[in-house]
Design a protein around this motif. Structure first.
Motif, PDB file in Angstrom:
ATOM      1  N   GLY A 189     116.081  21.857 -65.547  1.00  0.00           N
ATOM      2  CA  GLY A 189     116.023  23.160 -64.902  1.00  0.00           C
ATOM      3  C   GLY A 189     115.887  23.051 -63.393  1.00  0.00           C
ATOM      4  N   GLY A 190     116.157  24.163 -62.698  1.00  0.00           N
ATOM      5  CA  GLY A 190     116.227  24.145 -61.250  1.00  0.00           C
ATOM      6  C   GLY A 190     114.940  23.775 -60.554  1.00  0.00           C
ATOM      7  N   ILE A 191     113.806  24.156 -61.113  1.00  0.00           N
ATOM      8  CA  ILE A 191     112.524  23.867 -60.460  1.00  0.00           C
ATOM      9  C   ILE A 191     112.036  22.466 -60.801  1.00  0.00           C
ATOM     10  N   GLU A 192     112.060  22.120 -62.094  1.00  0.00           N
ATOM     11  CA  GLU A 192     111.538  20.807 -62.504  1.00  0.00           C
ATOM     12  C   GLU A 192     112.430  19.661 -62.049  1.00  0.00           C
ATOM     13  N   CYS A 215     118.342  32.458 -56.758  1.00  0.00           N
ATOM     14  CA  CYS A 215     118.257  33.206 -58.017  1.00  0.00           C
ATOM     15  C   CYS A 215     119.347  34.276 -57.949  1.00  0.00           C
ATOM     16  N   HIS A 216     118.998  35.531 -58.148  1.00  0.00           N
ATOM     17  CA  HIS A 216     119.912  36.646 -57.938  1.00  0.00           C
ATOM     18  C   HIS A 216     119.159  37.792 -57.295  1.00  0.00           C
ATOM     19  N   ILE A 217     119.902  38.641 -56.619  1.00  0.00           N
ATOM     20  CA  ILE A 217     119.345  39.864 -56.063  1.00  0.00           C
ATOM     21  C   ILE A 217     119.648  40.962 -57.076  1.00  0.00           C
ATOM     22  N   ALA A 218     118.630  41.550 -57.668  1.00  0.00           N
ATOM     23  CA  ALA A 218     118.867  42.496 -58.759  1.00  0.00           C
ATOM     24  C   ALA A 218     117.865  43.638 -58.721  1.00  0.00           C
ATOM     25  N   GLY A 248     114.695  34.250 -64.536  1.00  0.00           N
ATOM     26  CA  GLY A 248     114.686  32.812 -64.788  1.00  0.00           C
ATOM     27  C   GLY A 248     115.927  32.097 -64.318  1.00  0.00           C
ATOM     28  N   HIS A 249     116.617  32.635 -63.321  1.00  0.00           N
ATOM     29  CA  HIS A 249     117.836  32.008 -62.829  1.00  0.00           C
ATOM     30  C   HIS A 249     117.501  31.075 -61.667  1.00  0.00           C
ATOM     31  N   VAL A 259     122.605  14.702 -62.659  1.00  0.00           N
ATOM     32  CA  VAL A 259     121.865  15.950 -62.870  1.00  0.00           C
ATOM     33  C   VAL A 259     122.773  16.921 -63.609  1.00  0.00           C
ATOM     34  N   ALA A 260     122.227  17.577 -64.619  1.00  0.00           N
ATOM     35  CA  ALA A 260     122.946  18.624 -65.353  1.00  0.00           C
ATOM     36  C   ALA A 260     122.187  19.934 -65.197  1.00  0.00           C
ATOM     37  N   GLY A 261     122.921  21.032 -65.213  1.00  0.00           N
ATOM     38  CA  GLY A 261     122.269  22.336 -65.143  1.00  0.00           C
ATOM     39  C   GLY A 261     122.514  23.055 -63.838  1.00  0.00           C
ATOM     40  N   SER A 262     121.911  24.238 -63.705  1.00  0.00           N
ATOM     41  CA  SER A 262     122.166  25.103 -62.559  1.00  0.00           C
ATOM     42  C   SER A 262     121.576  24.571 -61.256  1.00  0.00           C
TER      43      SER A 262
END
Length: 563
Positions: free
Chosen positions: A232-235, A264-267, A488-489, A519-522
């Motif tokens: 994941g992006g943080i870990e 992340c996103h602006i929502a 959670g993005h 690295v895999a993922g966002s």
């Protein structure tokens, strides 16, 4: 084979040897491991948690947030268990757009080192993994005869109304694919094993091993030919930064790029769109494809308008009136608002915007419920059946307003920002490792893109003559930043680049300065698009699997040094 390291004996001080070690067992890690079943590659999949949620595991995600108004606690929206955050995700799936991969001169840092087609060819297989049916995202083709129009006769120049999102059941990757991994003779899944340090071979650009620990006190390691971080992006940023035994600033961080450009996103939900056409001509709900997949239209700002206006990618959906305001007069909406204490953090925060339930507010909502007791009871019973009891869950709340007036649910790209970042905090976790510290920041263009898009929609409605959009520009910051970083993005903290000066990993996901760490993922995404990231996470994981399998077939390539 599954092995619970919390209870296994003889692990202490040992070194497990394998060909491929995947650290992280969320959607990316599991999807990657699945591609090696039945191959000649032995795989160790490291799951930093148990089969199900456990509070002591979740506590390892604790960390520091620089501005609590701008970011949720680090223990929310992330799930440290087998299957990762797919344990609670909403299931929304759609691809990134071709413009997301372009170099856009008006957006600093918005450039992928690969073309859209490199990812797009893996979307069909990713769609199958996410169980969203055919990878068709056009309303005219997704359902026989086409989907109902969002607004009859509305054909705006600036927006594409035929773009749709498809919904996973949602798939819990741990439960859905765990047995397949358990039966695979060449896959070994380590539960309750926590990666704390990535270590190089002495004097080499190759990674030699990853150190693992358990909460019960065992320490051991995995040595492999190749390693993939899929946490994941943080870990991912935290693990790279904390691996300082051989690199003083962390693995892959020679140019201080690890953890930067955290996106992340602006929502948010805002505005009032009132249609003057009959309510029968307006539709904002879901339709089902042949296999039962839920599909829904959205208003997508066309790429040529993004280029013309020099703004970021953005989509909008028709949305019910804001729940916390009892002026909507709907018993169903008030009942859901009153149920706030019983709804999970992730969804209650999105539905209610953090509004406090005062005594006066409670009474006004209660009156709405009493005015529509049968409608409310019928809806809640139907919701329980279609959302709680169905294998393919109804995606979200859909309430048609009585006055033909909707709010707009806006989901916008956040542009790259090097000052938005994940670093190491001062507090230590149970293993003595630094916790993550998140300092999420946005740029003026993020909100300007929303403003320009709203005006574009307002103008289109005026030309059509069938609707009126009202909004206050002064409300945009509060509406779009009421949650700060959206959900959670977690994107961009180990971004792809054409060179070490541009990114942490190369076009194949390999960490610059190493020969065998990927690295895999966002975390690798240079941009966030307007889209939820899961489908593209899966597509990128499949692309990485194909690359790793190709390198295995051509081992001479494996010894080449990174650029």
């Amino acid at each position: 084979m599954f092995e619970d390291c919390a209870t296994a004996s003889g692990l202490g001080g040992s070194t497990l040897r394998t060909m491929l070690c995947i650290i992280g067992a969320g959607p990316a890690g599991i999807s990657l491991a699945l591609q090696f079943i039945g191959t000649a590659t032995d795989v160790v999949l490291v799951a930093g948690g148990a089969l199900d949620h456990e509070s002591r595991m979740q506590a390892l995600y604790a960390g520091e947030v620089a501005d609590e108004a701008m970011h949720s606690p680090l223990t929310e929206y992330r799930h440290r268990q087998f299957g990762g955050s797919s344990a609670t995700w909403g299931g929304r799936c759609l691809p990134f757009d071709p413009i997301d991969f372009e170099a856009r001169p008006w957006i600093d840092g918005a450039c992928w080192p690969i073309a859209h087609e490199e990812i797009a060819r893996f979307y069909p297989a990713a769609s199958a993994l996410a169980e969203i049916g055919e990878p068709v995202f056009d309303a005219r083709e997704a359902i026989p005869g086409g989907m109902r129009e969002m607004a009859g006769g509305f054909a705006p120049r600036a927006f594409d109304l035929d773009r749709i999102e498809r919904f996973s059941p949602p798939t819990h990757f741990g439960r859905r694919y765990g047995e397949r991994l358990r039966r695979a003779p060449n896959i070994r899944v380590l539960l309750n094993a926590h990666a704390v340090q990535i270590e190089r071979q002495a004097g080499s650009p190759r990674i030699g091993r990853v150190k693992l620990c358990t909460l019960e006190g065992a320490e051991f390691s995995v040595a492999a030919e190749r390693f993939v971080i899929a946490t994941g992006g943080i870990e991912t940023a935290r693990l790279l930064l904390a691996s300082r035994r051989d690199d003083a600033t962390g693995i892959g961080n020679a140019r201080d790029l690890v953890g930067r450009n955290y996106l992340c996103h602006i929502a948010g939900t805002m505005g009032r769109l009132t249609f003057t056409r009959p309510a029968s001509e307006i539709f904002h709900g879901y339709e089902r494809a042949r296999d039962g997949t839920y599909c829904r239209r959205r208003m997508a700002l066309r790429p040529e308008i993004q280029r013309e206006k020099r703004i970021a990618n953005i989509v909008m959906r028709l949305h019910h009136p804001r729940l916390p305001d009892p002026a909507h007069g709907r018993g169903i909406l008030s009942a859901i608002f009153l149920a706030k204490p019983f709804i999970s953090y992730e969804y209650s925060k999105r539905l209610h915007g953090g509004d406090a339930l005062t005594a006066g507010l409670f009474l006004r909502h209660a009156r709405n419920v009493l005015r529509e007791p049968f409608d409310t009871a019928g809806f809640l019973a139907n919701w329980a059946r279609r959302r709680r009891l169905s294998a393919r869950k109804f995606p979200s709340l859909i309430i048609a307003p009585r006055n033909n007036s909707y709010s707009l649910d806006i989901h916008a790209e956040q542009v790259p920002n090097p000052e938005s970042r994940v670093t190491l905090g001062s507090a230590l976790d149970a293993f003595g490792q630094p916790q993550a510290r998140v300092d999420w920041r946005h740029r003026p263009l993020d909100l300007e893109s929303v403003r320009v898009a709203l005006h574009a929609l307002k103008d289109e409605l005026a030309r059509w003559g069938g609707g009126i959009l009202e909004f206050d520009e002064a409300e945009i910051p509060d509406a779009m930043l009421s949650e700060g970083a959206y959900g959670g993005h977690h994107i961009g903290t180990a971004r792809m680049g054409r060179s070490p000066e541009e990114g942490v990993v190369d076009a194949d996901g390999k960490v610059f300065g190493t020969e065998n760490l990927y690295v895999a993922g966002s975390a690798t995404f240079p941009t966030s698009s307007q889209a939820n990231p899961t489908l593209t996470i899966l597509a990128c994981a499949l692309r990485l699997a194909a690359h790793l399998q190709s390198r295995r077939e051509h081992p001479a390539i494996e010894t080449g040094r990174a650029a």
